[in-house]
Design a protein around this motif. Structure first.
Motif, PDB file in Angstrom:
ATOM      1  N   GLU A 177       0.830  -1.193   0.000  1.00 20.82           N
ATOM      2  CA  GLU A 177       0.000   0.000   0.000  1.00 20.82           C
ATOM      3  C   GLU A 177       0.861   1.237   0.000  1.00 20.82           C
ATOM      4  N   PRO A 178       0.399   2.317  -0.502  1.00 16.39           N
ATOM      5  CA  PRO A 178      -0.702   2.361  -1.442  1.00 16.39           C
ATOM      6  C   PRO A 178      -0.180   2.160  -2.846  1.00 16.39           C
ATOM      7  N   VAL A 179      -1.070   2.106  -3.817  1.00 15.85           N
ATOM      8  CA  VAL A 179      -0.635   2.021  -5.203  1.00 15.85           C
ATOM      9  C   VAL A 179       0.201   3.276  -5.476  1.00 15.85           C
ATOM     10  N   ALA A 180       1.464   3.056  -5.847  1.00 13.14           N
ATOM     11  CA  ALA A 180       2.391   4.178  -6.005  1.00 13.14           C
ATOM     12  C   ALA A 180       1.931   5.104  -7.114  1.00 13.14           C
ATOM     13  N   PRO A 181       1.962   6.417  -6.863  1.00 11.95           N
ATOM     14  CA  PRO A 181       1.584   7.352  -7.922  1.00 11.95           C
ATOM     15  C   PRO A 181       2.600   7.362  -9.059  1.00 11.95           C
ATOM     16  N   LEU A 182       3.864   7.008  -8.735  1.00 12.64           N
ATOM     17  CA  LEU A 182       4.909   6.988  -9.756  1.00 12.64           C
ATOM     18  C   LEU A 182       5.144   5.556 -10.201  1.00 12.64           C
ATOM     19  N   PRO A 183       5.119   5.287 -11.507  1.00 15.10           N
ATOM     20  CA  PRO A 183       5.439   3.939 -11.954  1.00 15.10           C
ATOM     21  C   PRO A 183       6.845   3.552 -11.508  1.00 15.10           C
ATOM     22  N   ALA A 184       7.024   2.295 -11.123  1.00 14.12           N
ATOM     23  CA  ALA A 184       8.288   1.838 -10.555  1.00 14.12           C
ATOM     24  C   ALA A 184       9.468   2.025 -11.514  1.00 14.12           C
ATOM     25  N   PRO A 198      -3.316  -2.134 -18.023  1.00 18.51           N
ATOM     26  CA  PRO A 198      -2.995  -3.414 -17.379  1.00 18.51           C
ATOM     27  C   PRO A 198      -2.080  -3.264 -16.162  1.00 18.51           C
ATOM     28  N   VAL A 199      -1.179  -2.282 -16.195  1.00 15.92           N
ATOM     29  CA  VAL A 199      -0.277  -2.081 -15.057  1.00 15.92           C
ATOM     30  C   VAL A 199      -1.067  -1.603 -13.833  1.00 15.92           C
ATOM     31  N   ASP A 200      -2.016  -0.693 -14.061  1.00 14.66           N
ATOM     32  CA  ASP A 200      -2.877  -0.223 -12.971  1.00 14.66           C
ATOM     33  C   ASP A 200      -3.714  -1.365 -12.410  1.00 14.66           C
ATOM     34  N   ALA A 201      -4.251  -2.181 -13.313  1.00 16.32           N
ATOM     35  CA  ALA A 201      -5.077  -3.309 -12.880  1.00 16.32           C
ATOM     36  C   ALA A 201      -4.248  -4.240 -11.998  1.00 16.32           C
ATOM     37  N   GLU A 202      -3.012  -4.481 -12.425  1.00 13.53           N
ATOM     38  CA  GLU A 202      -2.145  -5.364 -11.639  1.00 13.53           C
ATOM     39  C   GLU A 202      -1.866  -4.770 -10.265  1.00 13.53           C
ATOM     40  N   ASP A 203      -1.650  -3.455 -10.217  1.00 17.44           N
ATOM     41  CA  ASP A 203      -1.420  -2.781  -8.929  1.00 17.44           C
ATOM     42  C   ASP A 203      -2.606  -2.981  -7.993  1.00 17.44           C
ATOM     43  N   ILE A 204      -3.809  -2.842  -8.544  1.00 16.07           N
ATOM     44  CA  ILE A 204      -5.020  -2.967  -7.732  1.00 16.07           C
ATOM     45  C   ILE A 204      -5.166  -4.389  -7.193  1.00 16.07           C
ATOM     46  N   VAL A 205      -5.006  -5.370  -8.066  1.00 16.86           N
ATOM     47  CA  VAL A 205      -5.175  -6.765  -7.647  1.00 16.86           C
ATOM     48  C   VAL A 205      -4.096  -7.144  -6.638  1.00 16.86           C
TER      49      VAL A 205
END
Ligand SMILES: [Zn+2]
Lengths: 155, 198
Positions: A78-85, B50-57
Motif C-alpha cells: 500500500e498504497p498504489v504508487a503514484p509513480l510507476p516503478a 494493465p499495469v494499474d489493474a495489476e497494482d489494484i489486484v
C-alpha cells in the motif's frame, strides 16, 4: 395503464433474474399481451447488450508466485504508487551521478583553495587554472543532468 | 473433508488459509491462483491500463494476506477476498479523485430519472469495440453508479450480494441501478449521438 405502470417497474428486476416466480408469471403474461411493455423490455435488453463480457481477464505470467513472495517478505503493498516503478531507477541514477559530480566539485574547490593559500610562484597558474576546471566540472554536470533527464523521459 | 455444510472448494480454501497462516507460502500462492482471474476481471472495469489493474489486484491480495487471521470461514473465501477487492478498487479510485460510492450526489436525492430509450450496440461492432465504448461511458458516471453497473452487469452479482458488498439495502441497490441505467443511456447518447439514429 395502471397495470402497465405496475408491470413496467418490474421489468429491470425481471431481466436481472431477481423476481420470484410468483412475480414473474403475471409479468410474462402481461408482456405477451402488451406491445408497449414489450418495447420497454426490449429497450432494457438493449442496454444490457452493452455490457458484453470480453472473456476471461488476462493474468500476468507468474503473478501468484510474485504476490506470495512479496506477502511473505512483509510487503504491505500500500498504497498504489503514484509513480510507476520503472521511473525510479533513472532518477536514482541521476541523483547518484549529480552527487558524485558535486563531490568532485567540492574536492576541486578544496584543492584550488588550498593551493591558492600556498605562497608560491605557482599561485597565478593555480588561479587561472581553477576557474577553467570549475567551468569544465559545471559543463560535465550539465551533461550528466541532460542525459539523465533524457533517459527518464524515454522510460 | 470439513463440515458437511461446506462445499469442497470452500473446505479446500479453508485448508489453504490455515496452511498459509502456519507459514506455508505455496498455500498462499495456490489461493491467489484460484482467485486472481476473478479479481483481474473486476479491476479491468475500473482501469484500461494493465499495469494499474495489476497494482489494484496486488494491493487487494496483500491486504487479504495481512488480514488473513480475521477470515473466520463463515462466508466463502471468495466472498471474503472479493469484498476486499471491491474495497481496494474503490479506495484506489478515491485516491485518484473519483467521487466516493457513499454520500454526495446521493441517487435517492437526485430527481426522477427520465426514461430514455436505449439503442442496442450496432451488430457490426466487435466485442472489443462495444467494450471500449461501454467503459468510456462508465468512466463518465459518478462512482456510485459505475460500481452498481459493473457489479450487476459485468460481474453478474445478485442484488443481495451487491447490497452486502456496498453495505446498502436491496431497495437502495434497485433504485441505484435504475438511475445508473438511466444515466448510462443519457451519457451513451451524449458521447455517441450516432447511436441515437432511429
Ligand atoms: Zn403494458
Amino acid at each position: 395503464m395502471e397495470a402497465c405502470n405496475q408491470q413496467r417497474a418490474l421489468i429491470p428486476s425481471y431481466l436481472d433474474g431477481e423476481l420470484s416466480e410468483a412475480q414473474a408469471a403475471p409479468l410474462r403474461k402481461h408482456l405477451l399481451a402488451c406491445q408497449d411493455c414489450r418495447n420497454q423490455a426490449q429497450g432494457e435488453k438493449s442496454l444490457k447488450a452493452w455490457f458484453r463480457t470480453e472473456g476471461p481477464a488476462e493474468v500476468p505470467e507468474g503473478f501468484a508466485a510474485r504476490i506470495a513472495r512479496r506477502a511473505f517478505d512483509g510487503d504491505t503493498g500500500e498504497p498504489v504508487a503514484p509513480l510507476p516503478a520503472q521511473n525510479e531507477a533513472p532518477i536514482l541514477r541521476f541523483v547518484l551521478a549529480a552527487t558524485s559530480v558535486a563531490a568532485a566539485v567540492l574536492l576541486i574547490l578544496a584543492i584550488t583553495l588550498r593551493s591558492s593559500d600556498l605562497p608560491s610562484s605557482d599561485r597565478l597558474r593555480a588561479d587561472s587554472d581553477s576557474p577553467q576546471q570549475l567551468e569544465e566540472v559545471l559543463r560535465e554536470l550539465d551533461r550528466v543532468n541532460a542525459k539523465a533527464a533524457l533517459e527518464a523521459e524515454r522510460k | 473433508m470439513g463440515t458437511p455444510m461446506m462445499e469442497p472448494a470452500q473446505a479446500e480454501d479453508s485448508q489453504l488459509v490455515q496452511e498459509t497462516l502456519a507459514g506455508n507460502r505455496m498455500s498462499f500462492q495456490l489461493l491467489v491462483e484460484r482467485y486472481e482471474g476473478r479479481l483481474f476481471s473486476l479491476a479491468r472495469h475500473y482501469t484500461r491500463n494493465p499495469v494499474d489493474a495489476e497494482d489494484i489486484v496486488q494491493e487487494a491480495f496483500l491486504k487479504a494476506f495481512r488480514r488473513l487471521d480475521s477470515f473466520d470461514g463463515r462466508s466463502s473465501f471468495y466472498t471474503w477476498i472479493y469484498r476486499i477487492a471491491v474495497n481496494t478498487v474503490l479506495d484506489v479510485m478515491k485516491r485518484r479523485g473519483r467521487s466516493p460510492v457513499q454520500n454526495v450526489e446521493d441517487p435517492e436525492l437526485v430527481g426522477e430519472a427520465r426514461p430514455v430509450s436505449c439503442p442496442a450496440p450496432d451488430a457490426g461492432l466487435h466485442t472489443q469495440e462495444v467494450s471500449e465504448i461501454t467503459h468510456r461511458v462508465l468512466e463518465e458516471l459518478p462512482e456510485i453508479f459505475r460500481t452498481v453497473l459493473v457489479l450487476r452487469e459485468f460481474e453478474e452479482q445478485s442484488y443481495q450480494a451487491i447490497a452486502d458488498l456496498l453495505g446498502i439495502s436491496i431497495g437502495t441497490v434497485e433504485s441505484r441501478l435504475f438511475r445508473a441505467r438511466a444515466k448510462f443511456k443519457q451519457k451513451l447518447l451524449a458521447l455517441y449521438p450516432e447511436f441515437g439514429g432511429a
